[in-house]
Design a protein around this motif. Sequence first.
Motif, PDB file in Angstrom:
ATOM      1  N   LEU A  93      40.969  34.279  55.904  1.00  0.00           N
ATOM      2  CA  LEU A  93      41.817  34.509  55.624  1.00  0.00           C
ATOM      3  C   LEU A  93      43.235  35.373  55.973  1.00  0.00           C
ATOM      4  O   LEU A  93      43.200  36.435  55.123  1.00  0.00           O
ATOM      5  CB  LEU A  93      42.220  33.933  54.485  1.00  0.00           C
ATOM      6  N   PRO A  94      43.644  35.310  57.243  1.00  0.00           N
ATOM      7  CA  PRO A  94      45.528  36.891  57.483  1.00  0.00           C
ATOM      8  C   PRO A  94      45.815  35.626  56.492  1.00  0.00           C
ATOM      9  O   PRO A  94      46.293  35.329  56.266  1.00  0.00           O
ATOM     10  CB  PRO A  94      45.473  36.647  58.389  1.00  0.00           C
ATOM     11  N   GLY A  95      46.686  37.042  55.396  1.00  0.00           N
ATOM     12  CA  GLY A  95      47.680  36.953  54.520  1.00  0.00           C
ATOM     13  C   GLY A  95      47.214  37.219  53.250  1.00  0.00           C
ATOM     14  O   GLY A  95      47.897  36.490  52.522  1.00  0.00           O
ATOM     15  N   VAL A  96      45.689  37.418  53.426  1.00  0.00           N
ATOM     16  CA  VAL A  96      45.133  37.409  51.324  1.00  0.00           C
ATOM     17  C   VAL A  96      45.137  39.025  51.473  1.00  0.00           C
ATOM     18  O   VAL A  96      44.306  39.384  51.938  1.00  0.00           O
ATOM     19  CB  VAL A  96      43.685  36.334  51.132  1.00  0.00           C
ATOM     20  N   GLN A  97      45.491  38.770  50.366  1.00  0.00           N
ATOM     21  CA  GLN A  97      45.128  40.074  49.968  1.00  0.00           C
ATOM     22  C   GLN A  97      44.556  40.665  48.434  1.00  0.00           C
ATOM     23  O   GLN A  97      44.510  39.788  47.726  1.00  0.00           O
ATOM     24  CB  GLN A  97      45.812  41.404  49.780  1.00  0.00           C
ATOM     25  N   VAL A  98      43.069  40.976  48.415  1.00  0.00           N
ATOM     26  CA  VAL A  98      42.263  41.267  46.894  1.00  0.00           C
ATOM     27  C   VAL A  98      41.843  42.778  46.651  1.00  0.00           C
ATOM     28  O   VAL A  98      41.268  43.158  47.359  1.00  0.00           O
ATOM     29  CB  VAL A  98      40.938  40.828  46.302  1.00  0.00           C
ATOM     30  N   ARG A  99      42.703  43.467  46.065  1.00  0.00           N
ATOM     31  CA  ARG A  99      42.317  44.959  45.691  1.00  0.00           C
ATOM     32  C   ARG A  99      41.324  45.569  46.030  1.00  0.00           C
ATOM     33  O   ARG A  99      40.095  46.548  45.184  1.00  0.00           O
ATOM     34  CB  ARG A  99      43.899  45.728  45.851  1.00  0.00           C
ATOM     35  N   ARG A 100      40.769  45.220  44.347  1.00  0.00           N
ATOM     36  CA  ARG A 100      39.196  45.610  43.770  1.00  0.00           C
ATOM     37  C   ARG A 100      39.156  43.883  43.490  1.00  0.00           C
ATOM     38  O   ARG A 100      39.344  42.759  43.182  1.00  0.00           O
ATOM     39  CB  ARG A 100      39.903  46.002  42.368  1.00  0.00           C
ATOM     40  N   GLU A 101      37.194  44.555  43.303  1.00  0.00           N
ATOM     41  CA  GLU A 101      36.812  43.559  42.930  1.00  0.00           C
ATOM     42  C   GLU A 101      37.002  42.848  41.350  1.00  0.00           C
ATOM     43  O   GLU A 101      36.456  41.815  41.317  1.00  0.00           O
ATOM     44  CB  GLU A 101      34.697  44.709  42.349  1.00  0.00           C
TER      45      GLU A 101
END
Length: 89
Positions: A21-29
């Motif tokens: 999904l474009p627009g979703v960010q998760v930088r770390r587990e």
Amino acid sequence: MHTLIRIAALTGTVWALPHVLPGVQVRRETTALKVAVVFFFIPLIVNTAVLWVTDRVIDDFEIATPKALWLSGGAITLVTWVLHVLWRF
């Protein structure tokens, strides 16, 4: 064990979202895990909030302390979860 599997599945889903999904960010587990834990506890928070509102609008129903409110919300959440699991079988 079921709880750990559920949290792991939620964590994996949150971790995968940016890849599909474009627009979703998760930088770390660890961030994905934190989001999963929040979603896991949302039913408790919602049930407790609804109980608080119920206490305010129904004169014959009273929860006297915050501890009793959270424990009541936890009991309702637990019973609801158990019934949900049993009905799936």
